[in-house]
Design a protein around this motif. Structure first.
Motif, PDB file in Angstrom:
ATOM      1  N   THR A  22      42.231  32.210  51.043  1.00 17.40           N
ATOM      2  CA  THR A  22      42.677  33.600  51.118  1.00 17.40           C
ATOM      3  C   THR A  22      44.194  33.678  51.275  1.00 17.40           C
ATOM      4  OG1 THR A  22      40.567  34.158  52.160  1.00 17.40           O
ATOM      5  CG2 THR A  22      42.291  35.790  52.296  1.00 17.40           C
ATOM      6  N   GLY A  23      44.761  32.796  52.067  1.00 14.12           N
ATOM      7  CA  GLY A  23      46.206  32.798  52.255  1.00 14.12           C
ATOM      8  C   GLY A  23      46.973  32.402  51.005  1.00 14.12           C
ATOM      9  N   PHE A  24      46.485  31.401  50.299  1.00 10.81           N
ATOM     10  CA  PHE A  24      47.159  30.974  49.080  1.00 10.81           C
ATOM     11  C   PHE A  24      47.104  32.028  47.990  1.00 10.81           C
ATOM     12  CE2 PHE A  24      46.491  26.367  50.378  1.00 10.81           C
ATOM     13  CZ  PHE A  24      47.813  26.215  50.747  1.00 10.81           C
ATOM     14  N   ASN A  25      46.079  32.872  48.011  1.00 10.76           N
ATOM     15  CA  ASN A  25      45.930  33.909  46.989  1.00 10.76           C
ATOM     16  C   ASN A  25      46.387  35.281  47.457  1.00 10.76           C
ATOM     17  OD1 ASN A  25      44.854  32.176  45.007  1.00 10.76           O
ATOM     18  ND2 ASN A  25      42.887  32.220  46.054  1.00 10.76           N
ATOM     19  N   ALA A  26      47.142  35.349  48.531  1.00 14.25           N
ATOM     20  CA  ALA A  26      47.607  36.642  49.046  1.00 14.25           C
ATOM     21  C   ALA A  26      48.549  37.325  48.060  1.00 14.25           C
ATOM     22  CB  ALA A  26      48.299  36.452  50.388  1.00 14.25           C
ATOM     23  N   ARG A  28      48.380  37.394  44.923  1.00 14.40           N
ATOM     24  CA  ARG A  28      47.678  37.851  43.724  1.00 14.40           C
ATOM     25  C   ARG A  28      47.013  39.209  43.888  1.00 14.40           C
ATOM     26  NH1 ARG A  28      45.071  32.116  42.005  1.00 14.40           N
ATOM     27  NH2 ARG A  28      47.023  31.199  41.358  1.00 14.40           N
ATOM     28  N   ARG A  29      47.140  39.783  45.069  1.00  8.71           N
ATOM     29  CA  ARG A  29      46.577  41.114  45.274  1.00  8.71           C
ATOM     30  C   ARG A  29      47.408  42.112  44.479  1.00  8.71           C
ATOM     31  NH1 ARG A  29      42.899  41.808  49.340  1.00  8.71           N
ATOM     32  NH2 ARG A  29      43.460  44.006  49.400  1.00  8.71           N
ATOM     33  N   VAL A  38      49.854  40.190  52.944  1.00 15.68           N
ATOM     34  CA  VAL A  38      49.585  39.133  53.917  1.00 15.68           C
ATOM     35  C   VAL A  38      48.687  39.675  55.024  1.00 15.68           C
ATOM     36  CG1 VAL A  38      50.627  37.619  55.641  1.00 15.68           C
ATOM     37  CG2 VAL A  38      51.683  37.876  53.400  1.00 15.68           C
ATOM     38  N   SER A  39      48.969  40.878  55.481  1.00 13.46           N
ATOM     39  CA  SER A  39      48.157  41.497  56.526  1.00 13.46           C
ATOM     40  C   SER A  39      46.720  41.702  56.063  1.00 13.46           C
ATOM     41  CB  SER A  39      48.779  42.829  56.934  1.00 13.46           C
ATOM     42  OG  SER A  39      47.940  43.515  57.826  1.00 13.46           O
ATOM     43  N   ALA A  40      46.551  42.233  54.856  1.00  8.82           N
ATOM     44  CA  ALA A  40      45.207  42.456  54.322  1.00  8.82           C
ATOM     45  C   ALA A  40      44.482  41.133  54.100  1.00  8.82           C
ATOM     46  CB  ALA A  40      45.290  43.243  53.022  1.00  8.82           C
TER      47      ALA A  40
END
Length: 65
Positions: A22-26, A28-29, A38-40
């Motif tokens: 999830t962190g590595f793909n933050a 790509r949102r 990052v928060s989401a």
């Protein structure tokens, strides 16, 4: 004793895998950027990891007993 160590390893691996992914793909949102993304992503990772730990606990308990 072995069951406890196995559960701890599985819980740790599941949590690390979900949070890292999830962190590595933050970035790509598409609907958010920067600190909001990052928060989401952090919130999403915590929720998904909690659910995954509960599910893996149920599965491991049913398999090991």
């Amino acid at each position: 004793m072995v069951e406890c160590l196995l559960k701890a390893l599985v819980f740790g691996a599941v949590t690390v895998a979900i949070c890292a992914h999830t962190g590595f793909n933050a970035h790509r949102r598409t609907d958010m950027a920067g600190a909001r993304a990052v928060s989401a992503s952090t919130t999403r990772a915590v929720v998904l990891a909690s659910i995954a730990v509960l599910a893996s606990d149920f599965l491991l308990t049913s398999l090991l007993t």
